[in-house]
Scaffold this active site. Structure first.
Site, PDB file in Angstrom:
ATOM      1  N   ALA A  24       0.820  -1.207   0.000  1.00  0.00           N
ATOM      2  CA  ALA A  24       0.000   0.000   0.000  1.00  0.00           C
ATOM      3  C   ALA A  24       0.853   1.255   0.000  1.00  0.00           C
ATOM      4  O   ALA A  24       2.040   1.228   0.323  1.00  0.00           O
ATOM      5  CB  ALA A  24      -0.925  -0.005   1.219  1.00  0.00           C
ATOM      6  N   VAL A  26       0.865   5.376   1.441  1.00  0.00           N
ATOM      7  CA  VAL A  26       0.333   6.146   2.556  1.00  0.00           C
ATOM      8  C   VAL A  26       0.321   7.617   2.172  1.00  0.00           C
ATOM      9  O   VAL A  26       1.316   8.148   1.658  1.00  0.00           O
ATOM     10  CB  VAL A  26       1.168   5.936   3.835  1.00  0.00           C
ATOM     11  CG1 VAL A  26       0.550   6.711   4.999  1.00  0.00           C
ATOM     12  CG2 VAL A  26       1.251   4.451   4.178  1.00  0.00           C
ATOM     13  N   LYS A  41      -4.047   4.960   4.280  1.00  0.00           N
ATOM     14  CA  LYS A  41      -3.265   3.891   3.657  1.00  0.00           C
ATOM     15  C   LYS A  41      -4.128   3.235   2.587  1.00  0.00           C
ATOM     16  O   LYS A  41      -5.217   2.724   2.879  1.00  0.00           O
ATOM     17  CB  LYS A  41      -2.854   2.868   4.720  1.00  0.00           C
ATOM     18  CG  LYS A  41      -1.899   1.812   4.224  1.00  0.00           C
ATOM     19  CD  LYS A  41      -1.413   0.964   5.401  1.00  0.00           C
ATOM     20  CE  LYS A  41      -0.349  -0.021   4.952  1.00  0.00           C
ATOM     21  NZ  LYS A  41       0.161  -0.811   6.093  1.00  0.00           N
ATOM     22  N   ASP A 135       6.149  -8.542  11.638  1.00  0.00           N
ATOM     23  CA  ASP A 135       7.027  -7.731  10.789  1.00  0.00           C
ATOM     24  C   ASP A 135       7.643  -6.594  11.598  1.00  0.00           C
ATOM     25  O   ASP A 135       7.689  -5.456  11.156  1.00  0.00           O
ATOM     26  CB  ASP A 135       6.245  -7.177   9.590  1.00  0.00           C
ATOM     27  CG  ASP A 135       7.189  -6.675   8.488  1.00  0.00           C
ATOM     28  OD1 ASP A 135       8.363  -7.086   8.476  1.00  0.00           O
ATOM     29  OD2 ASP A 135       6.752  -5.860   7.655  1.00  0.00           O
TER      30      ASP A 135
END
Length: 748
Positions: A24, A26, A41, A135
């Site tokens: 994505a 932002v 986003k 992550d």
């Protein structure tokens, strides 16, 4: 297609693009409904038509929207409009931790630990909601301008159970845990590993494992030992290095089991940086790292109805290709092809062999335990029948039921204590000896018993024997003594000592509070004396004050906040030592003291003496330069003794007003430079023609005297040439400089 200026959902105006990720982009946007700036986003266009990715994107929003924590970027809204899938998030004004590390090279251990504490607090909140981030990396941690730390981008997070698998894992390979790289399970301890790698990078400025390909890096996470941060940067305390190494253990069972455990050690490292308190887990007591077996893969594939998806996702995880890229996008071999994939296969085979060996050992242990249990049961049954095992005190067996086995109380009065004790033990009774002074019995003779001679009593009953106590030893008074002194004295008197500990607000730590028996009582040598020792006030729930000295103000504030304390008054104190400038030089609470959560702590930061200067600068005076004329343009410059320029301007209007504060030097120099015009009268004597009139000039004496020739004859002088004096005025420009020494006024 997202364009600057467009309006989403008739509410969010797209202002500018501020970042991009694998899935994505932002954008900084304005929420016109609530009149605030937000981050929107938006799923990239190439992924919007992929149902799998859209699903993951929605999972991100649903998982993160329920999280509310100061260390997590808040999710405000989620939606879809004309094929545009978006999430509205809190807009944090700051930089990523990755950029912060690159800017500073590496962080001090205090700052790195403080940031890690805040990150762990945010992740812990997610874990409590069964969300695994998967992550964790510096790129997904934001440091705001006011020093707040926030975890963002739950792009691969998923509401997870304990058996969540890595088919949904897409973490960055430099920070991925061995089980993620291997294709095994991932849980809270996988986030612990990634945070450990992030802490390593904060301390050293680099990642622990690197390579030419993502597969090579993944293999290093699986096989290579984790290096210590101290090998890269000197001065990192032992406890901090130990914390990093424990976070990054290959086996999840040997790491911190949750973020709470990690926070406790991180906080302690701020107060005891060189302490040896980080406890490693004995590898012999732990199982091997769990990996996903073929059977597990089969069951998972049945649930997903897409077996190829699992294998593809695992390969993408190891290769680090990320979601949405096909095999041509990465320069690594496919599974089953190439050196790195072969190494992964070999690694899996080795793991499988180790698991089989572990199962064999486990089976053998179970067999041995079963045999031991059977033998113990047989022994208990046989012993119970033969009366070898006495029942519990006061005639109760280990089930709590009343015992039916009774014995006759033997004759003990009048016997010496050793004989009486042996008689009681023989009957299965428990003797308890007390001493008492008496003139009627000899020393060491039993005077009375708590049970009547010849009575029937249960096995295991305690019988108190009162013995003539002249042979006993008087128990000394040890109350108020230090632990070691009391134990030494009692031991010298022939007693055994039992020590129990108790919190005390009044009694100093390691001092005896009470004793049993009390002092003055006669007791048999070898009997036990119990002493209760103070361990000081109960500090559970208290916070140990850290040492802030030498920290910057920002580091001190962050440390206090991480420990649950508040920053009180921060005072700037003049310190002539330039090495202390900007550092904490004093704190109101001594390090090591314990405080309640939320206590405000005041500290002093070293500053320097500052000065001010306010004046109306006058034009050069007649004494300074008589040739200066009012209205002349003057260049004015004020420079401090330290070389800082306060004023650099040109003016013709005087007085010229100035005012400065916060000057580091006590004095300076004012310089005024300007040009003046000088007029000079020039007089010259020139010859004139005969017809020009020349003013008569008086003759000098002797002018008319005759000159005498060489022969002695007189010669009359000839006519004199005509001259005159001429005057003229010439102008030229000169540069003038006037300097004045200035003394500044102290501000403090």
């Amino acid at each position: 297609m997202i364009k600057i200026g467009m309006l989403i959902a008739d509410r969010y105006e797209i202002l500018e693009k501020v970042g991009t990720g694998g899935m994505a982009d932002v954008y900084k946007s304005k929420d016109h409904t609530l009149n605030r700036y937000v981050a929107v986003k938006v799923l990239k266009q190439e992924f919007s038509e992929n149902a799998n990715f859209v699903s993951k994107f929605r999972v991100e929003a649903q998982a993160a929207a329920g999280l509310a924590h100061p260390n997590i970027v808040n999710i405000y809204d989620v939606g879809e409009e004309k094929g545009i899938y978006y999430i509205v998030m809190e807009l944090v004004d700051g930089i990523t931790l990755k950029n912060y590390i690159e800017k500073k090279g590496h962080l001090s251990y205090q700052e790195a630990v403080t940031i890690a504490i805040h990150v762990s607090m945010g992740i812990e909140a997610a874990h409590r909601n069964h969300i695994i981030h998967r992550d964790i990396k510096p790129q997904n941690i934001i440091i705001s301008k006011d020093g707040k730390v926030k975890v963002t981008d739950f792009g691969i997070a998923k509401a997870a159970t304990s058996d969540t698998i890595t088919s949904n894992v897409m973490g960055s390979v430099h920070y991925t845990s061995p089980e993620q790289a291997r294709g095994g399970y991932s849980d809270e301890k996988s986030d612990v590993y990634s945070l450990g790698v992030t802490l390593f990078e904060m301390l050293t400025g680099c990642v622990p494992f690197d390579g030419e390909t993502t597969v090579a890096i993944a293999i290093r996470h699986i096989k290579d030992p984790m290096p210590s941060p101290a090998e890269y940067v000197g001065g990192i305390p032992k406890s901090v290095c130990d914390i990093v190494l424990k976070c990054c253990e290959k086996s999840p069972d040997r790491r911190y089991q949750n973020m709470g455990e990690l926070q406790a050690d991180l906080k302690r490292s701020l107060t005891d940086p060189d302490g040896d308190f980080v406890k490693s887990v004995d590898p012999s007591e732990m199982g091997n790292t769990r990996a996903m077996t073929e059977e597990e893969k089969r069951r998972i594939n049945e649930m997903t109805d897409d077996s190829q998806l699992i294998d593809d996702e695992i390969f993408r995880t190891v290769s680090g290709s990320g979601v949405g890229y096909d095999d041509s996008d990465i320069n690594v071999p496919k599974p089953g092809k190439g050196k790195y994939s072969e190494e992964l296969v070999e690694e899996e085979e080795e793991e499988e062999e180790e698991r089989e060996q572990s199962m064999d050992r486990f089976a053998a242990i179970l067999i041995v335990l079963a045999v031991i249990i059977i033998i113990a049961i047989i022994g208990l049954l046989m012993g119970g029948r033969s009366g070898l095992y006495s029942l519990g005190r006061n005639g109760r067996d280990n089930t709590g039921a009343e015992s039916t086995e009774m014995v006759i109380m033997p004759t003990v009065v009048g016997q010496d204590v050793s004989t009486a004790r042996a008689a009681l033990v023989k009957q299965g009774l428990i003797p308890e000896i007390v001493y008492q002074q008496s003139d009627k019995f000899s020393v060491g003779v039993v005077m009375s018993a708590s049970e009547k001679e010849g009575s029937s009593i249960p096995v295991g009953t305690t019988v108190v024997l009162t013995v003539c106590g002249n042979s006993g030893t008087e128990v000394p008074d040890v109350i108020g003594m230090e632990r070691l002194e009391a134990v030494s004295l009692l031991t010298d008197k022939g007693f055994n000592v039992t020590v129990t500990e108790k919190y005390s607000e009044d009694i100093e730590e390691d001092v005896v509070i009470s004793q049993d028996p009390i002092s003055g009582v006669q007791a048999e040598e070898g009997s036990y004396v119990t002493i209760v020792v103070s361990i000081g006030p109960d500090m559970s729930g208290k916070i140990e004050m850290p040492n802030l000295l030498g920290m910057t103000e920002q580091e001190a504030r962050g440390t206090l906040s991480a420990l649950g304390l508040r920053t009180g008054n921060v005072r700037t104190v003049i310190d002539m030592d330039e090495n202390n400038r900007g550092l904490v030089i004093a704190q109101d609470v001594e390090p090591g003291e314990y405080l309640d959560e939320g206590t405000a702590v005041n500290f002093d930061v070293a500053g320097q003496q500052t000065y001010s200067y306010s004046a109306g600068i006058s034009a050069p005076t007649y004494n300074e330069d008589p040739d200066y004329k009012s209205g002349t343009a003057v260049h004015i410059e004020i420079v401090t003794d330290s070389g800082k320029t306060l004023l650099d301007t040109t003016t013709s209007a005087f007085p010229y007003l100035v005012s400065y504060t916060g000057i580091a030097s006590s004095s300076g120099t004012l310089t005024m430079t300007y040009d003046v015009v000088i007029e000079e009268t020039i007089r010259e004597e020139v010859e004139v023609e005969d017809d020009e009139e020349v003013p008569d000039e008086p003759a000098e004496p002797g002018d008319e005297a005759e000159e005498e020739s060489e022969g002695g004859e007189s010669v009359k002088p000839g006519p004199t040439p005509k001259t005159k004096i001429i005057e003229r005025v010439e102008e030229h420009t000169e540069s003038r400089t006037v300097t004045r020494e200035l003394d500044f006024t102290p501000e403090n």
